[in-house]
Scaffold this motif. Structure first.
Motif, PDB file in Angstrom:
ATOM      1  N   GLU A   1     -29.893  89.974 -19.365  1.00 25.73           N
ATOM      2  CA  GLU A   1     -29.524  89.049 -20.805  1.00 25.73           C
ATOM      3  C   GLU A   1     -30.541  88.422 -21.088  1.00 25.73           C
ATOM      4  OE1 GLU A   1     -25.989  85.648 -18.670  1.00 25.73           O
ATOM      5  OE2 GLU A   1     -27.857  85.548 -18.102  1.00 25.73           O
TER       6      GLU A   1
ATOM      7  N   ASN B   1     -22.442  92.578 -15.431  1.00 23.94           N
ATOM      8  CA  ASN B   1     -22.642  92.596 -17.154  1.00 23.94           C
ATOM      9  C   ASN B   1     -21.110  92.557 -17.050  1.00 23.94           C
ATOM     10  OD1 ASN B   1     -25.745  94.380 -15.955  1.00 23.94           O
ATOM     11  ND2 ASN B   1     -26.147  92.118 -16.749  1.00 23.94           N
TER      12      ASN B   1
ATOM     13  N   ASN C   1     -20.898  90.666 -23.447  1.00 22.92           N
ATOM     14  CA  ASN C   1     -21.417  89.497 -24.632  1.00 22.92           C
ATOM     15  C   ASN C   1     -20.617  87.961 -24.586  1.00 22.92           C
ATOM     16  OD1 ASN C   1     -22.776  91.515 -25.412  1.00 22.92           O
ATOM     17  ND2 ASN C   1     -21.712  92.208 -27.120  1.00 22.92           N
TER      18      ASN C   1
ATOM     19  N   LYS D   1     -26.259  88.906 -24.600  1.00 21.64           N
ATOM     20  CA  LYS D   1     -26.411  90.166 -24.700  1.00 21.64           C
ATOM     21  C   LYS D   1     -26.188  90.929 -23.273  1.00 21.64           C
ATOM     22  CE  LYS D   1     -27.513  94.887 -25.679  1.00 21.64           C
ATOM     23  NZ  LYS D   1     -28.412  96.005 -26.653  1.00 21.64           N
ATOM     24  N   ASN D   2     -25.231  91.335 -22.351  1.00 23.09           N
ATOM     25  CA  ASN D   2     -25.910  91.899 -21.004  1.00 23.09           C
ATOM     26  C   ASN D   2     -25.150  90.548 -19.946  1.00 23.09           C
ATOM     27  OD1 ASN D   2     -26.527  94.721 -21.661  1.00 23.09           O
ATOM     28  ND2 ASN D   2     -28.457  93.743 -21.811  1.00 23.09           N
TER      29      ASN D   2
ATOM     30  N   LEU E   1     -28.407  94.367 -15.485  1.00 28.22           N
ATOM     31  CA  LEU E   1     -29.499  94.406 -16.435  1.00 28.22           C
ATOM     32  C   LEU E   1     -30.187  92.698 -17.019  1.00 28.22           C
ATOM     33  CD1 LEU E   1     -27.928  97.108 -18.744  1.00 28.22           C
ATOM     34  CD2 LEU E   1     -29.538  96.823 -17.665  1.00 28.22           C
TER      35      LEU E   1
END
Length: 820
Positions: free
Chosen positions: A600, A649, A652, A628-629, A598
């Motif tokens: 970021e 991933n 955080n 995030k990710n 994913l």
């Protein structure tokens, strides 16, 4: 989406009709007719001489004062070394716009002489959304490339691999003369000659008008510019002395290069040509120790050997601009070249053994011959158009097409030792992955209004990146290389992005402000063709997200400003980080990606203070960044002697820190510039069903001091230091790089020679050396110390004809450099 576009259209259509008072013009040198950047423009009340509004001229000399209330004023324009410009009895009612045209400032010869003796310009300029650094102030980079300059900035740190990071993050976007690029910073900056750079701008919280990519923001490189007719020519050469230290590498490093830039401007036409060649090898060693635990068996394989880099790059650039009148400009550009980077890692595994309960099952040593070649042939073309309307609003459009052929094999041979004629394993993996990219955008800027300037735009981007990854292993009995299907694949990544933005920027009393919103739709598709099972698998991912931004600056007085900003950004995943089929990086390492990786998403808040006192300056910025990710490279055990590196991933990331910069001028000949960054970094999440919760304080220091022995001879000493940093599964050690430069100019500064002593060590320091360690309890531990070349001597020569007439503008890669 339709509703949003309708609202945006209404704003563009109706916003400019509101009544307003404004003043605008262009500041130029009366003798040279060249733009004056950073000129001070102040509007004062005629009744009490109080400051009502102010601005600083842009790189092209333009300035705007908006939101002027009805009344009577006088205008004062100043710049160091020039006579001031004063225009009195300016009376405004409502809805008036005053165009001053070309405002010429005449040089004050007496003041210029005084400035030469006792004055000093700032290394750093502070604007509402960025810090602007003068490249001439960093002598250790002159004659080299952009990386040699940027590594000296307070926000920036560099490691032993030459990888740049901003506030601890490698995810930042490069812009050349304001054009955003989707590129690998180390590669693109490594090919841009430092001598062609005027300023370096660091934008840590970019506004909505810019691409939202890069979790650390934007670094904008501006090249030297002028506005007069004539010809500018610059030649640069770089020659490296033989290595002073012996790292027992098979080949001695070669370091030399040359580049030239030619710009000719006549009437409506502006032509730029450029070409460069660079050979930049670095010797070094790799010292490692690894062990894995599988059941009751521990396998250990310490190693030592060569790890050097051979880099070679050719490039040519061409740009032609046509300006038929003051309201229209066309530009056509081409950029092409060939580049390669070979990494040699010939390692002796001198005590490879397995044991149970401390009792050895076997002992052996072997020699791993490993060579990774990364190459890229590329061609880019661009077409740009800009139009300025009679009411000073403007519209511009830009189109870029790119083709890049990425590739290069990795050979991995495990041989006997000391008898290297004995072949245990001979493997070969390669790839042929062409990349096609398109970017088209259109931007609109309204005329000034009471509230400021409205900007809006739309951008379309398309990426098609194909890859044919082949992994072969030699059959020792037949001597034939055979396909290893479980490691071989065909990959195709396609990514389409539509985005639109609206932004309002203005000034009122002591406030400068900018508020914007960017909406983006992204559609990503990854097609995998597994050669082992002949099965096609498609991974799809899309989103429609907002990216709000806001920034402000409050001027307390002429010497003190307060700043604050918020920005939301994204760091997209690249193809090689998503390819799940392993590549043999070393004897003990496979590297692969994650097809479900994913992007970021980043939220940044910062606030700061800028304070000037005389010829000295201080700034401080506190910031908070949440990712995030978060993507990290993590390890698992593939078998008893091989670790599998995977991009994943992991949760955080959070950074809370403070950035400081101090510039001192103790005398007219001595200058000190120091910057530092201190932050608390935490990673929280999980990988492979195990929790991750790592935190540490991290700091970096960039400082230099320069002394002018005479008007033509100077010296500068600089130091870059980066402290220990954590990762999801371990840590990277600190990194140190001191440098000394002596510079001499001749022929009225047209010819310059600089002698660089890079990575000073003399056997006393751990310079240009970094240890990377990762571990997982009860599974594995690995530590590798990269010892790269120190005490490197380089001689740079630069000759410039008509330096004030340079207006070279070149296009840069949008897509392929990031994959390289």
């Amino acid at each position: 989406m339709k509703f949003l576009l309708f609202c945006l259209f209404q704003l563009i259509l109706f916003y400019p009709i509101f009544a307003q008072n404004s003043i605008h013009g262009t500041l130029v040198d009366a003798n040279e007719n060249t733009p004056i950047e950073y000129g001070s423009v102040g509007l004062y009340s005629a009744s009490d001489s109080s400051l009502v509004s102010g601005a600083v001229s842009e790189p092209d000399g333009k300035f705007d004062l908006n939101g002027i209330k009805p009344g009577t004023y006088y205008l004062l324009i100043q710049f160091m070394g020039y006579n001031p410009f004063i225009k009195e009895d300016l009376t405004f009612d409502r809805g008036q716009s005053l165009d001053l045209g070309m405002v010429e400032l005449a040089p004050n010869e007496q003041l210029l002489e005084m400035v030469e003796v006792s004055g000093s310009r700032f290394t750093t300029m502070h604007q509402i959304d960025r810090q602007v650094f003068e490249s001439d102030e960093f002598m250790s980079g002159q004659g080299g490339n952009a990386i040699d300059l940027i590594r000296n900035l307070p926000s920036v740190s560099i490691n032993a691999e030459g990888e740049l990071s901003v506030r601890g993050s490698t995810g930042f976007v490069i812009m050349i003369n304001g054009k955003p690029l989707q590129s690998d910073p180390s590669v693109i900056l490594g090919q841009l000659p430092a001598n062609a750079i005027k300023n370096i701008e660091v934008v840590t919280a970019p506004s909505a008008k810019y691409d939202p990519e890069g979790k650390a923001g934007i670094i904008n490189i501006t090249t030297e510019k002028g506005a007069t007719d004539g010809t500018f020519i610059q030649f640069n050469t770089r020659i490296g002395a033989p290595s002073l230290q012996d790292y027992d590498n098979k080949e001695k490093p070669q370091r030399y290069g040359a580049d030239f830039t030619l710009n000719h401007r006549k009437g409506d036409w502006d032509l730029s040509l450029g070409a460069s060649y660079l050979r930049n090898d670095v010797n070094g060693r790799r010292e490692g120790d690894v062990y894995t635990i599988r059941g009751d068996t521990t396998t250990r394989f310490p190693s030592d050997g060569e790890r050097g880099f051979d880099e070679e790059a050719y490039s040519g650039r061409f740009t032609v601009a046509y300006t038929p009148d003051a309201n229209n400009e066309f530009s056509l550009g081409f950029y092409g070249g060939i580049r390669s980077k070979d990494r040699t890692a010939d390692i002796v595994y001198f005590d490879n053994h397995a044991s149970i309960g401390g009792e050895r099952l076997y002992t052996m040593q072997y020699y791993n011959e490993n060579l990774r070649i990364r190459s890229s042939d590329f061609a880019l073309g661009s077409l740009d158009y800009a139009h300025t309307f009679a009411n000073k609003s403007s519209i511009s459009s830009s189109f870029l097409y790119e083709y890049t052929l990425l590739g290069g094999p990795t050979t991995n041979r495990n041989l006997g030792y000391p008898n290297t004629n004995l072949v245990y394993q001979d493997e070969y993996n390669t790839n042929d992955n062409p990349l096609y990219g398109i970017r088209w955008q259109v931007d609109y800027q309204s005329k000034p209004t009471d509230l400021g300037i409205l900007e809006a735009g739309y951008q379309f981007r398309n990426l098609d990146h194909q890859g044919d990854f082949v992994y072969e292993r030699k059959n020792n009995e037949t001597g034939v290389f055979e396909l290893v299907p479980e490691f071989s694949s065909n990959v195709e990544l396609t990514r389409v992005i539509h985005s639109g933005y609206g932004q309002l920027s203005g000034q009122k009393d002591s406030w400068d402000y900018s508020i914007g919103l960017r909406m983006e739709y992204m559609d990503r598709e990854l097609l995998l063709q597994d050669k082992a099972n002949t099965v096609d698998t498609t991974y799809q991912y899309d989103f429609f997200l907002p990216y709000p931004t806001a920034s402000f600056q409050y001027t307390l007085d002429e010497e003190t400003r307060l700043k604050g900003a918020y920005s939301r950004r994204v760091e997209r995943t690249t193809t090689f980080k998503m390819n799940p089929f392993p590549e043999r990086e070393h004897s003990e390492t496979l590297e692969q990606g994650d097809p479900t990786l994913l992007p970021e998403f980043i939220d940044l808040v910062e606030t700061g203070l800028v304070r000037d006192f005389g010829e000295n300056s201080l700034y401080a910025t506190a910031y908070y960044r949440h990712v995030k990710n978060l993507v990290n490279r993590v390890n698992t055990v593939y078998n008893d002697t091989i670790l599998n590196r995977i991009y994943s991933n992991v949760g955080n990331g959070r950074s809370i820190g403070m950035e400081l910069g101090l510039e001192l001028n103790p005398s007219s000949k001595w200058k000190v510039f120091a910057g530092g960054n201190l932050y608390r970094y935490r990673i929280q999440g999980s990988f492979d069903n195990r929790p991750i919760n790592n935190a540490a304080w991290v700091y970096s220091i960039n400082a230099n001091t320069s002394f002018d022995f005479s008007p033509t001879f100077s010296a500068q000493w600089s130091v870059n230091y980066l402290s220990r940093r954590i990762t999801a599964q371990g840590e990277d050690s600190d990194f140190l790089s001191p440098n000394l430069v002596l510079k001499k100019t001749f022929m009225n500064d047209r010819l310059s020679a600089s002698l660089q002593w890079l990575n000073m060590d003399m056997g006393l320091l751990d310079t240009n050396e970094q240890r990377i360690s990762t571990w997982r309890e009860d599974e594995f531990y690995t530590t590798t110390n990269y010892v790269l070349e120190v005490d490197m001597l380089l001689l740079n020569l630069s000759y410039t004809l008509n330096p004030s007439r340079n207006k070279s503008r070149f296009i840069k890669s949008e897509f392929g450099e990031k994959e390289f």
